[in-house]
Design an enzyme around this catalytic site. Structure first.
Site, PDB file in Angstrom:
ATOM      1  N   ASN A   9     -17.085  -8.225  21.453  1.00 27.25           N
ATOM      2  CA  ASN A   9     -18.307  -8.388  22.246  1.00 27.25           C
ATOM      3  C   ASN A   9     -19.088  -7.082  22.148  1.00 27.25           C
ATOM      4  OD1 ASN A   9     -20.252  -8.747  24.183  1.00 27.25           O
ATOM      5  ND2 ASN A   9     -18.836  -8.702  25.939  1.00 27.25           N
ATOM      6  N   LYS A  11     -21.994  -6.425  23.163  1.00 24.61           N
ATOM      7  CA  LYS A  11     -22.908  -6.218  24.305  1.00 24.61           C
ATOM      8  C   LYS A  11     -24.281  -5.777  23.780  1.00 24.61           C
ATOM      9  CE  LYS A  11     -18.876  -5.293  27.080  1.00 24.61           C
ATOM     10  NZ  LYS A  11     -18.264  -4.675  28.231  1.00 24.61           N
ATOM     11  N   HIS A  95     -19.793 -13.951  31.270  1.00 28.48           N
ATOM     12  CA  HIS A  95     -19.245 -12.589  31.266  1.00 28.48           C
ATOM     13  C   HIS A  95     -19.543 -11.917  32.605  1.00 28.48           C
ATOM     14  CE1 HIS A  95     -18.646  -8.386  30.268  1.00 28.48           C
ATOM     15  NE2 HIS A  95     -17.881  -8.810  29.280  1.00 28.48           N
ATOM     16  N   GLU A  97     -20.546  -9.083  33.337  1.00 31.58           N
ATOM     17  CA  GLU A  97     -21.806  -8.331  33.397  1.00 31.58           C
ATOM     18  C   GLU A  97     -22.975  -9.272  33.665  1.00 31.58           C
ATOM     19  OE1 GLU A  97     -21.266  -6.300  29.692  1.00 31.58           O
ATOM     20  OE2 GLU A  97     -19.648  -5.144  30.623  1.00 31.58           O
ATOM     21  N   GLU A 167     -10.754 -11.512  32.154  1.00 30.46           N
ATOM     22  CA  GLU A 167     -11.171 -10.116  32.116  1.00 30.46           C
ATOM     23  C   GLU A 167     -11.242  -9.567  33.533  1.00 30.46           C
ATOM     24  OE1 GLU A 167     -13.489  -9.219  28.284  1.00 30.46           O
ATOM     25  OE2 GLU A 167     -14.929 -10.028  29.692  1.00 30.46           O
ATOM     26  N   GLY A 173     -14.398  -1.605  30.402  1.00 33.42           N
ATOM     27  CA  GLY A 173     -15.097  -0.353  30.105  1.00 33.42           C
ATOM     28  C   GLY A 173     -14.640   0.827  30.937  1.00 33.42           C
ATOM     29  N   SER A 213     -10.740  -3.053  28.275  1.00 34.97           N
ATOM     30  CA  SER A 213     -10.177  -1.837  27.673  1.00 34.97           C
ATOM     31  C   SER A 213      -9.051  -2.117  26.677  1.00 34.97           C
ATOM     32  CB  SER A 213      -9.708  -0.866  28.767  1.00 34.97           C
ATOM     33  OG  SER A 213     -10.810  -0.486  29.565  1.00 34.97           O
TER      34      SER A 213
HETATM   35  P1  PGA Z   1     -14.184  -3.330  27.139  1.00 34.67           P
HETATM   36  O1  PGA Z   1     -15.071  -4.637  27.419  1.00 34.67           O
HETATM   37  O2  PGA Z   1     -13.219  -3.684  26.031  1.00 34.67           O
HETATM   38  O3  PGA Z   1     -15.153  -2.267  26.759  1.00 34.67           O
HETATM   39  O4  PGA Z   1     -13.453  -3.018  28.412  1.00 34.67           O
HETATM   40  C1  PGA Z   1     -14.509  -5.917  27.390  1.00 34.67           C
HETATM   41  C2  PGA Z   1     -15.575  -6.954  27.709  1.00 34.67           C
HETATM   42  O5  PGA Z   1     -16.434  -6.690  28.541  1.00 34.67           O
HETATM   43  O6  PGA Z   1     -15.574  -8.048  27.133  1.00 34.67           O
END
Ligand code: PGA
Length: 261
Positions: A9, A11, A95, A97, A167, A173, A213
């Protein structure tokens, strides 16, 4: 048994040139791998060029969102038939976000899933609790409600086509990963939900990815868990070496066939 699926992803990162550079490296390094499904999800402006570059490769393309209406007066939106028109195969839906910054709810997630399925896109449906919910012992209630409302009204045949990504929001992140045991516990819970709500075939066939992560040094332990069938990778998917390493380690894990479109 399920074939693992690793999705990157990206983003809101990578312009067209950066996207081309990244997928060129991925394509070169991952070309012979068959034991894992590989997906990259670029920004919408790079979807077309990435899709063209990956034609006839073993890497598929996913969008990061989709609107539920096919067409009309919906300024700024992108619909499932338009993504299909590009050749896109997957779409991330719900997601955290999007839930956090753009008002996504289980109800709108449900509409997007139905639109994606109607046009033969495979939804990667994201669920996960925030830190406060985990600390107050509400994680399972939250996941259960997200699954129930997001997947409401799907038929068994439709449910078989889903990919689900667990998640934990506190792990996205932040560098903090759920322990393999913590993740496995939730993955099993989601699989039991699928069994109860749909059928054994759905529960045993649907891939449940872990996200938050994920890195080359934690993927092996995560994916060795019985109910973890891959990863949705954010930060590490922007670095070719890290993503390649994650995919390679996953292709060595157990797999067979997954129900899919
Ligand atoms: P990350 O993000 O691996 O940077 O923690 C995962 C995601 O948001 O899908």
């Amino acid at each position: 048994m399920r074939k693992p699926i690793i999705a990157g992803n990206w983003k809101l990162n990578n312009n067209i040139q950066e996207s081309v550079d990244l997928v060129t490296l991925l394509k070169r390094e991952l070309t012979d791998l068959t034991g894992v499904d590989i997906v990259v999800c670029p920004v919408s402006t790079a979807l077309s060029v990435v899709q063209d570059l990956l034609l006839e490769s073993n890497i598929d393309v996913g969008a990061q969102n989709v609107y539920w209406e096919d067409s009309g007066a919906f300024t700024g939106e992108v619909s499932a038939p338009l993504l299909k028109d590009l050749g896109v195969k997957y779409c991330i839906i719900g997601h955290s976000e999007r839930r956090q910054y753009f008002g996504e709810t289980n109800e709108t997630v449900n509409k997007r899933i139905k639109a994606a399925l109607k046009h033969d896109l495979i939804p990667i449906v994201c669920v996960g609790e925030v830190l406060e919910e985990r600390e107050s012992g509400k994680a399972f209630d939250v996941i259960s409600k997200q699954c129930e409302e997001s997947l409401a009204g799907l038929t068994e045949e439709e449910a078989k086509k889903l990919v689900i990504a667990y998640e934990p929001v506190w792990a996205i992140g932040t560098g903090k990963t759920a322990t393999p045991e913590q993740a496995q516990e939730v993955h099993k819970f989601i699989r039991d939900f699928l069994r109860k709500t749909f059928s054994d075939a759905v529960a045993d066939g649907v891939c449940i990815q872990y996200g938050g992560s994920v890195k080359p040094d934690n993927i092996a332990e995560l994916i060795s868990q019985e109910d973890i069938d891959g990863a949705l990778v954010g930060g590490a998917s922007l670095k070719s070496e890290a993503f390649i390493e994650i995919v390679k380690q996953s292709s060595n894990s157990t797999q067979v066939t997954r129900n899919g479109i």
